[in-house]
Scaffold this active site. Structure first.
Site, PDB file in Angstrom:
ATOM      1  N   LYS A  79       1.267  -1.229   0.064  1.00 41.89           N
ATOM      2  CA  LYS A  79       0.195   0.267   0.147  1.00 41.89           C
ATOM      3  C   LYS A  79       0.707   1.330  -0.250  1.00 41.89           C
ATOM      4  CE  LYS A  79      -4.227   2.339   2.583  1.00 41.89           C
ATOM      5  NZ  LYS A  79      -4.901   2.276   3.780  1.00 41.89           N
ATOM      6  N   SER A 154      -9.547   1.934   2.867  1.00 41.91           N
ATOM      7  CA  SER A 154      -9.138   3.268   1.308  1.00 41.91           C
ATOM      8  C   SER A 154      -7.708   2.082   1.473  1.00 41.91           C
ATOM      9  CB  SER A 154      -8.001   3.793   2.569  1.00 41.91           C
ATOM     10  OG  SER A 154      -7.644   3.340   3.444  1.00 41.91           O
ATOM     11  N   SER A 178     -10.319  -0.623   6.712  1.00 38.34           N
ATOM     12  CA  SER A 178      -9.582  -0.350   5.907  1.00 38.34           C
ATOM     13  C   SER A 178      -8.676  -1.482   4.518  1.00 38.34           C
ATOM     14  CB  SER A 178      -8.470   0.728   5.641  1.00 38.34           C
ATOM     15  OG  SER A 178      -9.387   1.819   5.143  1.00 38.34           O
TER      16      SER A 178
HETATM   17  N1  GLN Z   1     -13.277   4.218   6.230  1.00 40.20           N
HETATM   18  C1  GLN Z   1     -12.753   4.604   7.605  1.00 40.20           C
HETATM   19  C2  GLN Z   1     -12.424   6.571   7.025  1.00 40.20           C
HETATM   20  O1  GLN Z   1     -12.767   6.308   6.299  1.00 40.20           O
HETATM   21  C3  GLN Z   1     -12.087   3.759   7.619  1.00 40.20           C
HETATM   22  C4  GLN Z   1     -10.776   3.729   6.967  1.00 40.20           C
HETATM   23  C5  GLN Z   1      -9.283   3.556   7.053  1.00 40.20           C
HETATM   24  O2  GLN Z   1      -9.409   2.580   7.459  1.00 40.20           O
HETATM   25  N2  GLN Z   1      -7.881   4.193   6.851  1.00 40.20           N
HETATM   26  O3  GLN Z   1     -11.546   6.602   7.837  1.00 40.20           O
END
Ligand code: GLN
Length: 492
Positions: A79, A154, A178
């Site tokens: 990532k 994400s 994410s």
């Molecule tokens: N969807 C969640 C957010 O927007 C989690 C994102 C994540 O785990 N990085 O914060």
């Protein structure tokens, strides 16, 4: 060999050791697939072809010498939130479009030390804020199961790359879901470890008390192999815990599903917006686990309604603090011709950050401001403790807790949900991060549009082996994790 991308991590490890193919051949095979297929999926931000082949040759030499790590020569994708020395690390942001880290994240360094070959860096929502990967400065990534849909976020690039067979395994990070949600949307297995199990050093910070890196792969077995490499204490991360690391591969059959008590939170299956197909697939998977000997126990998690508001105060508050370092001065994007220092800060940040990141910074700064600190931030911290206690109470009576990973399957690209609608989609994943617990997503079937559905199992602290073992045994008895998207069947 034309189907090297169909082999599991164990099969790749054995094949390399027995010289059925070399790491160079394997790496070239993946690079060729990326060159052909990723034009449609758009999972990679950076492909490091040249360096990958150098790493592959080094791995081949180590394998020949007979003392290579089990994963030496196996490719992976990182990532684009993990710092990679000499390779661009963008965090999906214009702010870091030209950022080259002078050091490797610990996760990256550990992967390198084991001889894994880096294929490149994969797309993500900007600074890991989002659930679709559409918040990336580099554009949307497609879901391999249906290119008109998002891969989730994400860690959407990680999920899409593995689901399209453009990498056998990938790293992801999970601050509020994410790893689990994109794994669910793309039909993969993904593990969010206990807070402190995987080093955050060199992992660009979003919300430091919630962030945790972990593996994304086709199966629990593949995840276990990568966990064996990346887990462990790191003196460079003061929140990483100095606790012995399990051999996750050796423990894959270590949990007796027969003796298992699985908690089913009443509140979770009555959530408005829970898709009927998702509910049905998750219930079928629980029935399967019951057939395998597990006992389902109805439990209460009374704090469910507080998850979304609590997370969406704490995560933005920490983000507003973490992201204050991007000021256009030392590194990252700098605006043209600033009038003075204030103009430099203001324009560098408003031109360098996208809309969602700016929204989070504003919410977080507001919640932390003198007049509102107690009413919002301190209150949220207190509720966070209650959420953790809710789980600890539940674990007095059950071994693991089952839930969907997400209330729906993958959204359409451009669906343009409002921020609140988007945040509500995180209902099943946020509490795990607030409590610091480990949790895993396993693919358990498809909805009527042939989009994958995921089951989430939440464990008590340090139960990564148990979670991987349960999913491994489920996967020995089912074949959902072996299903491949049509695009993954294409040959390069
Ligand atoms: N969807 C969640 C957010 O927007 C989690 C994102 C994540 O785990 N990085 O914060």
């Amino acid at each position: 060999m034309t189907d090297l991308h169909r082999l599991s991590i164990r099969e790749l490890s054995e094949g390399l050791k027995q010289a059925q193919f070399s790491s160079r051949e394997l790496t070239e095979h993946y690079l060729k697939r990326i060159a052909k297929i990723d034009a449609k999926v758009k999972s990679y931000v950076t492909v490091t072809a040249e360096q990958a082949l150098v790493e592959a040759d080094v791995a081949d030499a180590a394998i020949k010498s007979g003392n290579a790590h089990a994963l030496a020569g196996i490719p992976l994708a990182h990532k684009d939130i993990f710092c990679t020395q000499g390779i661009k690390t963008t965090a999906g942001s214009k702010m870091l479009d030209n950022f080259i880290s002078p050091y490797d994240a610990t996760v990256v360094a550990k992967a390198k030390a084991a001889g894994l070959v880096t294929l490149g860096k994969v797309n993500m929502d900007e600074f890991a804020m989002g659930s679709t990967s559409e918040n990336s400065y580099f554009g949307a990534t497609s879901n391999p199961w249906n290119l008109d849909h998002v891969p989730g976020g994400s860690s959407g690039g990680s999920a899409a790359a593995v689901a399209a067979d453009l990498a056998p395994i990938a790293t992801g990070t999970d601050t509020g879901g994410s790893i689990r949600q994109p794994a669910s949307f793309c039909g993969l297995t993904g593990l969010k470890p206990t807070y402190g199990r995987v080093s955050r050093f060199g992992m660009i910070a979003f919300a430091s008390s919630l962030d945790q890196g972990g593996p994304m792969a086709r199966s629990a077995e593949d995840c276990a192999y990568l966990m064996n490499v990346i887990a462990g204490h790191d003196a460079k991360d003061s929140t990483s815990v100095d606790k012995e690391v399990d051999d996750y591969v050796a423990n894959l059959n270590g949990t007796a599903v027969k003796a298992l008590r699985i908690g089913i939170p009443k509140q979770y299956f009555n959530v408005a917006g829970l898709d009927a197909d998702v509910k049905a697939r998750v219930e079928e998977s629980l029935k399967k686990l019951e057939e395998m000997g597990a006992t389902l126990v109805e439990i209460d998690l009374n704090m469910t309604e507080a998850y979304v508001p609590t997370y969406y105060l704490i995560a933005p508050a920490e983000a507003s603090s973490n992201l204050s370092r991007y000021d256009g001065v030392r590194y990252g994007y700098r605006c043209e011709n600033p009038k003075d220092i204030l103009d430099l800060y203001k324009r560098s940040r408003s031109e360098g950050f996208g809309a969602e990141v700016q929204r989070r910074i504003l919410i977080g700064t507001y919640a932390l401001s003198a007049g509102y600190y107690d009413a919002y931030y301190v209150k949220a911290q207190k509720v966070r403790r209650l959420i953790q206690q809710d789980f600890l109470k539940a674990f007095e009576n059950v071994d693991v807790i089952a839930a969907p990973s997400a209330p729906t399957t993958a959204y359409k690209i451009g669906a343009n949900l409002s921020p609140t609608e988007m945040y509500l989609g995180d209902i099943y994943t946020l509490a795990v991060n607030l409590a610091g617990l480990p949790a895993i997503n396993a693919p358990v079937g498809f909805d009527k549009d042939n989009l994958p559905v995921g089951l989430q199992l939440i464990g008590n602290y340090w139960s990564e082996s148990q979670l991987l073992s349960i999913v491994h045994q489920y996967q020995q008895n089912t074949d959902w994790h072996t299903k491949r998207a049509a695009i993954a069947e294409e040959n390069a």
